[in-house]
Design a protein around this motif. Structure first.
Motif, PDB file in Angstrom:
ATOM      1  N   GLY A 492      35.135  30.220  43.560  1.00 45.45           N
ATOM      2  CA  GLY A 492      33.803  30.417  43.270  1.00 45.45           C
ATOM      3  C   GLY A 492      33.696  31.607  42.311  1.00 45.45           C
ATOM      4  O   GLY A 492      33.959  31.595  41.386  1.00 45.45           O
ATOM      5  N   GLY A 493      32.688  32.667  42.759  1.00 44.28           N
ATOM      6  CA  GLY A 493      32.557  33.667  42.058  1.00 44.28           C
ATOM      7  C   GLY A 493      31.104  33.607  41.309  1.00 44.28           C
ATOM      8  O   GLY A 493      30.528  32.534  41.643  1.00 44.28           O
ATOM      9  N   THR A 494      30.897  34.325  40.473  1.00 37.94           N
ATOM     10  CA  THR A 494      29.483  34.361  39.700  1.00 37.94           C
ATOM     11  C   THR A 494      29.616  34.175  38.191  1.00 37.94           C
ATOM     12  O   THR A 494      30.760  34.606  37.901  1.00 37.94           O
ATOM     13  CB  THR A 494      28.706  35.683  39.748  1.00 37.94           C
ATOM     14  N   ILE A 506      33.167  36.509  37.256  1.00 38.54           N
ATOM     15  CA  ILE A 506      33.604  37.387  37.987  1.00 38.54           C
ATOM     16  C   ILE A 506      33.844  36.792  39.493  1.00 38.54           C
ATOM     17  O   ILE A 506      32.984  36.227  40.051  1.00 38.54           O
ATOM     18  CB  ILE A 506      32.433  38.737  38.203  1.00 38.54           C
ATOM     19  N   ASN A 507      35.032  37.061  39.951  1.00 46.08           N
ATOM     20  CA  ASN A 507      35.524  36.490  41.104  1.00 46.08           C
ATOM     21  C   ASN A 507      36.244  37.536  42.048  1.00 46.08           C
ATOM     22  O   ASN A 507      37.348  37.947  41.623  1.00 46.08           O
ATOM     23  CB  ASN A 507      36.417  35.162  40.960  1.00 46.08           C
ATOM     24  N   GLY A 508      35.612  38.401  42.760  1.00 48.74           N
ATOM     25  CA  GLY A 508      36.208  39.506  43.512  1.00 48.74           C
ATOM     26  C   GLY A 508      36.494  40.667  42.327  1.00 48.74           C
ATOM     27  O   GLY A 508      35.565  41.122  41.737  1.00 48.74           O
ATOM     28  N   GLY A 509      37.659  40.949  42.279  1.00 48.83           N
ATOM     29  CA  GLY A 509      38.128  42.091  41.307  1.00 48.83           C
ATOM     30  C   GLY A 509      38.374  41.542  40.131  1.00 48.83           C
ATOM     31  O   GLY A 509      38.825  42.153  39.108  1.00 48.83           O
ATOM     32  N   ASP A 510      38.387  40.206  39.936  1.00 50.48           N
ATOM     33  CA  ASP A 510      38.790  39.840  38.630  1.00 50.48           C
ATOM     34  C   ASP A 510      37.631  39.356  37.627  1.00 50.48           C
ATOM     35  O   ASP A 510      36.506  38.808  38.251  1.00 50.48           O
ATOM     36  CB  ASP A 510      39.744  38.387  38.818  1.00 50.48           C
ATOM     37  N   THR A 511      37.715  39.535  36.497  1.00 49.51           N
ATOM     38  CA  THR A 511      36.749  39.396  35.371  1.00 49.51           C
ATOM     39  C   THR A 511      37.350  38.651  34.285  1.00 49.51           C
ATOM     40  O   THR A 511      38.439  39.175  33.710  1.00 49.51           O
ATOM     41  CB  THR A 511      36.055  40.547  34.829  1.00 49.51           C
ATOM     42  N   ALA A 512      36.864  37.488  33.971  1.00 51.30           N
ATOM     43  CA  ALA A 512      37.418  36.640  32.901  1.00 51.30           C
ATOM     44  C   ALA A 512      36.267  36.236  31.827  1.00 51.30           C
ATOM     45  O   ALA A 512      35.110  36.165  32.244  1.00 51.30           O
ATOM     46  CB  ALA A 512      37.709  35.310  33.311  1.00 51.30           C
ATOM     47  N   LEU A 513      36.605  36.416  30.555  1.00 51.05           N
ATOM     48  CA  LEU A 513      35.664  35.837  29.578  1.00 51.05           C
ATOM     49  C   LEU A 513      36.059  34.903  28.789  1.00 51.05           C
ATOM     50  O   LEU A 513      37.095  34.649  28.442  1.00 51.05           O
ATOM     51  CB  LEU A 513      35.340  37.054  28.484  1.00 51.05           C
ATOM     52  N   ASN A 542      40.526  40.011  32.639  1.00 53.33           N
ATOM     53  CA  ASN A 542      40.773  41.472  33.191  1.00 53.33           C
ATOM     54  C   ASN A 542      41.166  42.485  31.999  1.00 53.33           C
ATOM     55  O   ASN A 542      42.023  43.520  32.180  1.00 53.33           O
ATOM     56  CB  ASN A 542      42.186  41.790  34.402  1.00 53.33           C
ATOM     57  N   GLY A 543      40.190  42.484  31.149  1.00 53.29           N
ATOM     58  CA  GLY A 543      40.260  43.370  29.961  1.00 53.29           C
ATOM     59  C   GLY A 543      41.644  42.996  28.869  1.00 53.29           C
ATOM     60  O   GLY A 543      41.564  43.750  27.940  1.00 53.29           O
TER      61      GLY A 543
END
Length: 746
Positions: A492-494, A506-513, A542-543
């Motif tokens: 899930g996530g946004t 964005i899913n919890g503490g993870d961010t992907a582009l 994650n950066g």
């Protein structure tokens, strides 16, 4: 080659397309055309029965519509200032039902009329007694009454109108022949004789009704162009009022300068200029390319285009009737109103034959009277000339080839929409292909995966699929069809989509582009300095940079073999597209198409202009599948729509291939065969008249024999047309001309 920036086809300034209501046959069109050409201010006119349209041209001042309407009304038709596809469709259906009813009456009562007539023919063999011959002749006449008065009534009206208009044709000849046959037969009955010719009149009417019914099978094609072009455009828009409120309003009620709002997933109903907002739009209606393009303030967006991402406010620049898509549909209708070579030839032959036949009939009567023949017999000689020379075979020459070949072509996945295609395929020298949707699937596929550091190709592909799982971008659809499996349940996530840049997950503490390299750098990601060629997305998690996935257009499996086969047959192959130069060159290299034959970034009007220039050097075929191809398909000598062609494109094309471009070579071979048979039929129809008319003039042919001979002429045309169904080998390159085409000058 034509300059893509300058050669833009536009609607001529001194011509207009009008709709004609009430036409029921080609002779109607001939009469209206002749009348329009005589009107003050009209320099030229072309009337197309199939399309229900008249193309009126003028030199200086546009002739008043009211005066043209008044002139056409004298012939019993109605002229409208705009083309109404629904009205035309209704009229075509009405004509078809009208012909079916009249043909049913002609067949039923005609058979009963022929039976007693046949017995009178067999009287010399002793089949019937002499005293019943007159009652049999009377019965033949009584059964012929419904056919003559009802089934043939249209021929008399049109025949009289065309005579008045000074453009007599086939209907005028039918009118005179049927009238003469009935008058002479009634005269013979009144005198107590059994030599009547009602059966000849019945056969003449029945054969002509069959020919007219065949004509209607292709009539509705052109009349549906505008309706099909506009049916995919929404009828409502979201209007932003001066007070800042939003309201839904019919597009027809919106005026130029008003502000409308377009949201992601919506299709634009009116032409407009962006005044606020950014987004990515599918402009395939004009470019044919389904990869969205980034748009911002100041950019133009046209009706039919769809917003994929973002939200825009636009100022309306063109309302209903003035939009780009309206101009395209009108231009296509104008192109379809042109007459083909064989159509013009048939019209000329019919016009020339009428005075010749009438003169020959008068000569036959005068010659008989000089020889001392009784008046009834002399009149019968004149009737025999008119019957035997009535060009039934001429009117059936083309429709029969079309009809006989239709089922055979459909079985091979080839749908014929316009008989003009069958005469356009001879000596084809060049074949021009659209790119997206024709040679490619329109959906990119993964070409390369370049993971970084600890990432593998499989995990990088899975991450990209997760990030773009909700996106409708073509690249996202290409990812979903990739071989590497995604997790069973997508996390899930946004997900946030940034128009023209990329997507953030964005899913919890993870961010992907996932998106463009420049956007990732703006987000603080260190993206390696790599050269981007074609379509790619860069991915970060994650950066940290995770890698790059490259895409290429998915080539249809039949594209390369078809191109090779056509090249072996001597055709010059062109690639014509609205896509970028690099994308077109890359695909051309994969297919073996020379770079000098690659045309890129072309608009619909520029595609049509290129086809016009190319056809000045050689006969050319255009093969396409998108709305943006409609103008080129309609204007090309032979237009072929393929596969999942848009409905309007299918209507504009002369030929529609239900499967794929693999049938293009077969289409050319079948069309060449049909064109050859049409010419043979026309030659026979004209040669037959040249042979038998002199025999009828000198009295060697009686009206009954003339009716039989006229039928045999049509039978010969029918038997020759049956050759259209002959099977052909899968690959016969020697049948096509070995023609090379040089690159067009700029």
């Amino acid at each position: 080659m034509p300059d893509s920036n300058t050669n833009t086809a536009q609607e001529p300034e001194h011509q207009d397309i009008l709709m004609i209501e009430g036409m029921r046959c080609g002779s109607c069109a001939i009469a209206v055309e002749a009348l329009l050409k005589k009107q003050p201010g009209v320099s030229d006119a072309a009337v197309n029965f199939a399309a229900d349209v008249a193309l009126v041209c003028w030199d200086k001042e546009k002739p008043p519509l009211a005066s043209l309407q008044k002139a056409v009304a004298r012939l019993g038709y109605r002229l409208h200032g705009s083309v109404d596809a629904e009205r035309s469709k209704f009229q075509a259906e009405s004509v078809r039902k009208h012909l079916q009813r009249r043909l049913a009456v002609a067949v039923v009562f005609g058979m009963w009329s022929m039976m007693p007539a046949l017995l009178t023919y067999l009287a010399p063999l002793g089949v019937v007694e002499p005293e019943v011959l007159w009652p049999l002749a009377l019965a033949s006449g009584l059964f012929a009454v419904p056919v003559v008065l009802y089934s043939g009534s249209h021929f008399y009206r049109v025949g009289w109108r065309t005579l008045i208009a000074g453009a007599p044709g086939l209907d005028s000849l039918i009118f005179i022949a049927v009238f003469a046959a009935c008058i002479i037969s009634a005269w013979q009955l009144a005198a107590g004789n059994h030599h009547v010719y009602f059966d000849a009149a019945v056969m003449l009417i029945t054969f002509q009704l069959i020919a007219r019914l065949l004509d209607t099978s292709v009539r509705r094609r052109a009349s549906e162009i505008i309706r099909r072009y506009l049916q995919d455009v929404p009828a409502q828009v979201t209007l932003k009022t001066s007070s800042g409120h939003y309201e839904a309003r019919p597009a027809s009620d919106v005026e130029t300068g008003e502000c409308i709002v377009l949201k992601a997933g919506e299709q634009l109903a009116l032409d407009g200029q962006i005044i606020q907002g950014y987004g990515q739009a599918d402009l395939s209606m004009l470019t044919g390319e389904h990869l969205p393009q980034a748009l911002g303030p100041g950019a133009e967006m046209l009706a039919g285009c769809q917003l994929v991402e973002g939200e825009l406010e636009l100022s309306v620049t063109a309302g209903i009737g003035q939009r780009r898509i309206d101009r395209l549909s009108r231009s296509i209708s104008a192109l379809l109103s042109r007459k083909t070579t064989l159509q013009r030839l048939t019209d000329r032959i019919a016009r020339i034959l009428l005075p010749i036949i009438l003169i020959a009939a008068v000569v036959a009567v005068m010659l008989a009277l000089v020889q001392g023949v009784p008046a009834p017999e002399a009149a019968a000689r004149g009737l025999a000339v008119m019957i035997i020379s009535c060009p039934c075979a001429l009117s059936l020459a083309i429709p029969l080839v079309i009809t006989m070949g239709h089922a055979h072509m459909v079985n091979r996945g080839i749908v014929l929409r316009d008989p003009a295609a069958l005469e356009a395929a001879a000596e084809v020298g060049a074949i021009v292909f659209d790119k997206t949707g024709t040679l490619t699937t329109g959906e990119p596929s993964v070409d390369s995966i370049a993971p970084a550091e600890q990432w593998t190709e499989k995990t990088l592909l899975q991450l990209a699929q997760i990030i773009l799982s909700e996106s409708q971008h073509p690249v996202a659809r290409g990812l979903r069809t990739a071989a590497a499996p995604s997790p069973a349940n997508t996390p899930g996530g946004t997900r946030e989509s940034i128009a023209g840049a990329g997507t953030r997950w964005i899913n919890g503490g993870d961010t992907a582009l996932a998106g463009q390299a420049s956007w990732l750098r703006e987000q603080g990601i260190e993206v390696p300095a790599t050269e981007d060629s074609g379509m790619n997305i860069h991915i970060a998690c994650n950066g940290r940079y995770a890698g790059k996935i490259g895409f290429q257009e998915t080539l249809r499996p039949e594209a390369a073999p078809t191109i090779r086969r056509l090249a072996r047959q001597g055709h010059a192959i062109y690639l014509l597209s609205g896509d970028t130069r690099n994308a077109c060159l890359e695909l051309a290299e994969r297919l073996g198409i020379p770079a000098k034959h690659v045309l890129s970034s072309y608009s619909p009007e520029q595609k049509h202009s290129f086809m016009e220039n190319l056809e000045k050097q050689t006969n050319a075929v255009f093969v396409g599948d998108g709305l943006n191809d409609g103008l080129a398909l309609a204007g090309a000598r032979l237009g072929i729509a393929v596969g999942n062609a848009a409905s309007a494109t299918g209507a504009a094309a002369a030929v529609y291939l239900t499967e794929s471009i693999a049938k293009v070579p077969d289409t050319l071979l079948l069309a060449q065969r049909a064109r050859k048979l049409m010419r043979q039929n026309l030659f026979w129809a004209v040669g037959y008249n040249a042979l038998v008319v002199p025999l009828a003039v000198i009295g060697w042919v009686q009206p009954v024999i003339a009716a039989i001979a006229m039928s045999l002429s049509s039978l010969c045309v029918l038997l020759n047309s049956l050759r259209m169904q002959k099977q052909m080998p899968d690959d016969t390159p020697q049948l096509l001309p070995d023609t090379s085409v040089t690159t067009l000058p700029a």
